[in-house]
Each structure stands twice: as C-alpha cells, then as structure tokens.
Design an enzyme around this catalytic site. Structure first.
Site, mmCIF file in Angstrom:
data_model
loop_
_atom_site.group_PDB
_atom_site.id
_atom_site.type_symbol
_atom_site.label_atom_id
_atom_site.label_comp_id
_atom_site.label_asym_id
_atom_site.label_seq_id
_atom_site.Cartn_x
_atom_site.Cartn_y
_atom_site.Cartn_z
ATOM 1 N N GLU A 20 -11.338 4.166 -1.391
ATOM 2 C CA GLU A 20 -11.829 4.433 -0.027
ATOM 3 C C GLU A 20 -12.721 5.677 0.027
ATOM 4 O OE1 GLU A 20 -8.669 3.724 -0.796
ATOM 5 O OE2 GLU A 20 -7.265 5.219 -0.100
ATOM 6 N N LYS B 260 2.906 3.548 -5.655
ATOM 7 C CA LYS B 260 2.354 2.519 -6.560
ATOM 8 C C LYS B 260 3.398 2.007 -7.556
ATOM 9 C CE LYS B 260 -0.828 3.592 -3.897
ATOM 10 N NZ LYS B 260 -0.845 2.808 -2.620
ATOM 11 N N ASP C 234 0.831 -1.201 0.000
ATOM 12 C CA ASP C 234 0.000 0.000 0.000
ATOM 13 C C ASP C 234 0.869 1.255 0.000
ATOM 14 O OD1 ASP C 234 -2.613 1.324 2.214
ATOM 15 O OD2 ASP C 234 -2.351 1.428 0.024
ATOM 16 N N ASP D 161 -3.185 -3.009 -2.544
ATOM 17 C CA ASP D 161 -4.228 -1.995 -2.597
ATOM 18 C C ASP D 161 -4.040 -1.134 -3.852
ATOM 19 O OD1 ASP D 161 -5.251 0.880 -0.634
ATOM 20 O OD2 ASP D 161 -6.436 -0.522 -1.805
ATOM 21 N N ASN D 162 -5.112 -0.474 -4.306
ATOM 22 C CA ASN D 162 -5.031 0.551 -5.350
ATOM 23 C C ASN D 162 -4.582 0.071 -6.713
ATOM 24 O OD1 ASN D 162 -3.573 2.132 -2.630
ATOM 25 N ND2 ASN D 162 -5.604 2.727 -3.367
HETATM 26 C C1 LIG Z 1 1.928 5.824 -0.737
HETATM 27 C C2 LIG Z 1 0.817 6.130 0.192
HETATM 28 C C3 LIG Z 1 0.874 5.432 1.533
HETATM 29 C C4 LIG Z 1 2.088 5.644 2.380
HETATM 30 O O1 LIG Z 1 3.208 4.939 1.867
HETATM 31 C C5 LIG Z 1 4.392 5.636 2.251
HETATM 32 N N1 LIG Z 1 5.463 5.179 1.360
HETATM 33 C C6 LIG Z 1 5.557 5.429 0.029
HETATM 34 N N2 LIG Z 1 6.629 4.796 -0.494
HETATM 35 C C7 LIG Z 1 7.229 4.145 0.514
HETATM 36 C C8 LIG Z 1 8.379 3.313 0.575
HETATM 37 N N3 LIG Z 1 9.099 3.048 -0.508
HETATM 38 N N4 LIG Z 1 8.713 2.771 1.776
HETATM 39 C C9 LIG Z 1 7.953 3.030 2.863
HETATM 40 N N5 LIG Z 1 6.854 3.802 2.861
HETATM 41 C C10 LIG Z 1 6.499 4.368 1.690
HETATM 42 C C11 LIG Z 1 3.999 7.077 2.154
HETATM 43 O O2 LIG Z 1 4.825 7.875 2.966
HETATM 44 C C12 LIG Z 1 2.559 7.070 2.628
HETATM 45 O O3 LIG Z 1 2.496 7.280 4.025
HETATM 46 N N6 LIG Z 1 -0.482 5.763 -0.426
HETATM 47 C C13 LIG Z 1 -0.975 6.484 -1.451
HETATM 48 O O4 LIG Z 1 -0.319 7.363 -2.013
HETATM 49 C C14 LIG Z 1 -2.408 6.276 -1.800
HETATM 50 C C15 LIG Z 1 -3.052 7.230 -2.608
HETATM 51 C C16 LIG Z 1 -4.409 7.131 -2.919
HETATM 52 C C17 LIG Z 1 -5.063 8.146 -3.773
HETATM 53 C C18 LIG Z 1 -6.088 7.783 -4.634
HETATM 54 C C19 LIG Z 1 -6.727 8.729 -5.437
HETATM 55 C C20 LIG Z 1 -6.323 10.058 -5.374
HETATM 56 F F1 LIG Z 1 -6.939 10.985 -6.116
HETATM 57 C C21 LIG Z 1 -5.275 10.430 -4.518
HETATM 58 C C22 LIG Z 1 -4.648 9.476 -3.720
HETATM 59 C C23 LIG Z 1 -5.165 6.058 -2.398
HETATM 60 C C24 LIG Z 1 -4.522 5.096 -1.617
HETATM 61 O O5 LIG Z 1 -5.234 4.060 -1.093
HETATM 62 C C25 LIG Z 1 -3.158 5.182 -1.331
HETATM 63 O O6 LIG Z 1 -2.602 4.168 -0.591
HETATM 64 MG MG LIG Z 2 -3.960 2.495 -0.465
#
Ligand SMILES: C[C@H](C[C@H]1O[C@@H](n2cnc3c(N)ncnc32)[C@H](O)[C@@H]1O)NC(=O)c1cc(-c2ccc(F)cc2)cc(O)c1O
Ligand SMILES: [Mg+2]
Length: 214
Positions: free
Chosen positions: A199, A144, A141, A169-170
């Site tokens: 969501e 992407k 998650d 997810d997604n």
């Molecule tokens: C990416 C994020 C989730 C988190 O992941 C951490 N992260 C990242 N890359 C790494 C790594 N390589 N290692 C560790 N952590 C890491 C980050 O800091 C965020 O806290 N999730 C999303 O961007 C996300 C976006 C949407 C979304 C959907 C429609 C829209 F119009 C706008 C946004 C829906 C979802 O359900 C998501 O999950």
């Molecule tokens: Mg997600």
C-alpha cells in the site's frame, strides 16, 4: 498528550470525508496515507483487486481478520447487498475504537459487526455465538503468522464450504510463506496470485485468492 496515527487518520476522515459516503471515506484515508502518514491499510491499488473479488463473489457472509482502522471493512461493506453481513475481528482495543468511528462515519455500520478479541479465540465461537453457518468470503489481513493456523481452524470448525473464498493480503510483504505454501499445494484449494504493491509504495506485494474445494 500526543495523538496516535489512527487518531489522526480518524480526524482526517471526520474533517474531510462526507458522512454516509463510503467512497469519500476511502478516498480521504488514501489521500491521508499518501500525503501525510503511511498506514497499513490495504490501500487503493490492492483495494481495487479486493473490490473485484468481493463483487464477483457477491457474498452474504464475510469474515475479516484484522480490522485496524476499518479501511477494508468500509470497502467491503460498501459493496455488500442489504441483507449481507460482515464480521470483522480486531484484538487491539484502541484500533477497534477508531475503526468503529470510521465505519459509522461511512454509514455502513448496519452491515458490520466489529468484535474485539483474538481470531484464535473467536473463530471457534462463530457458529454458536454469532449465528454463522459458513463464510462465503474471508479477508485475511491480521498477524501474518496467524493466516495458516486460523485457516486450519476455520476448516476444523466447519466454517468453509465448497466455493468459499479466502483472500489474503501481504503474502509477499511482510509475507506469509507457510500460508502460501499450504494453499498453493493443498488439494483442497485452488489458488491464484494477484501481483500488486505494498500500500502506497512501489514495493512488491500481492493478494492470494484461494477457493476452498471442500
Ligand atoms: C496485523 C495488522 C492488522 C491488524 O490486525 C490486528 N490483529 C493482529 N492479529 C490479530 C488477531 N489474531 N486477531 C484479531 N486481530 C489481529 C492488529 O491489531 C492490527 O490492527 N497488519 C499488519 O501488521 C500489516 C503490516 C504491513 C507492513 C508492511 C511493511 C512494513 F514495513 C510494515 C508493515 C502491511 C500490511 O498491509 C499489514 O496488514
Ligand atoms: Mg494488510
């Protein structure tokens, strides 16, 4: 100074959710996201699919990539047997700080190890530094475009065994086309799509469940 959305989400949890009650924390976050501010938690609809996959997998060792505020961390941890453990990776320190407090408020901190850092750096350290053999379940998650490279990395690091489950997810919104193509066409995976919605919206999204065949 202005608060951030994760800070306001945590505030709602600390104000409205019952300490030590994971379901109450989940319900409070979903209500906050529906009534106040949208946030990128897996949410209640896809969350039910996540719950069913966790329950049927009955995992001992779980990896979550992308903690954000800890919503799915709490959801998963609340379903784990006592000796099971969940390692969750988050590279944004501000989000990690909020997530720790949400996880503790829910009372599931003993089952969760939140590690700050990037998945690409931490996955190769799982065996030596975190004492992991293989993961029974991985919830993807995070960014992407990291789903595919990190899946290949987990294969290379021997972190997947025959029967390990990847739940992503997604896969539709925002979308992970290269990952989907890989797990759906590779002879090493048996994949299944669970249609749902982004969501808290009516936009199509879904979860892809892929069993590693070894
Ligand atoms: C990416 C994020 C989730 C988190 O992941 C951490 N992260 C990242 N890359 C790494 C790594 N390589 N290692 C560790 N952590 C890491 C980050 O800091 C965020 O806290 N999730 C999303 O961007 C996300 C976006 C949407 C979304 C959907 C429609 C829209 F119009 C706008 C946004 C829906 C979802 O359900 C998501 O999950
Ligand atoms: Mg997600």
């Amino acid at each position: 100074t202005q608060s951030t959305r994760p800070q306001r989400l945590l505030g709602a949890v600390q104000k409205k959710a019952t300490r030590g009650n994971p379901r109450s924390v989940i319900q409070t976050i979903d209500q906050f996201c529906r009534q106040r501010e949208w946030a990128m938690n897996v949410g209640d609809e896809k969350g039910c699919i996540l719950d069913s996959v966790v329950t049927e997998t009955n995992p001992t060792t779980v990896l979550e990539l992308g903690t954000y505020c800890g919503y799915s961390t709490v959801r998963i941890a609340s379903l784990l047997p006592p000796q099971a453990r969940l390692i969750t990776l988050e590279f944004n320190p501000d989000f990690a700080r909020i997530a720790r407090q949400v996880i503790t408020w829910a009372g599931v901190q003993d089952k969760v190890e939140l590690v700050e850092g990037a998945s690409g750096d931490l996955i190769p350290k799982m065996k030596a530094q975190f004492g992991v053999n293989t993961f029974d379940l991985v919830f993807l998650d995070h960014w992407k475009d990291r789903y595919l490279p990190d899946t290949k990395l987990m294969e290379e690091c021997g972190l997947l065994k025959k029967g390990s489950i990847l739940l992503a997810d997604n896969v539709i919104c925002p979308g992970t086309p290269d990952y989907l193509e890989y797990v759906r066409n590779s002879p090493r995976y048996q994949s299944q799509y669970f249609k749902s919605h982004l969501e808290y919206t009516k936009v199509e999204d879904g979860l892809e469940k892929s069993v590693f065949l070894g």
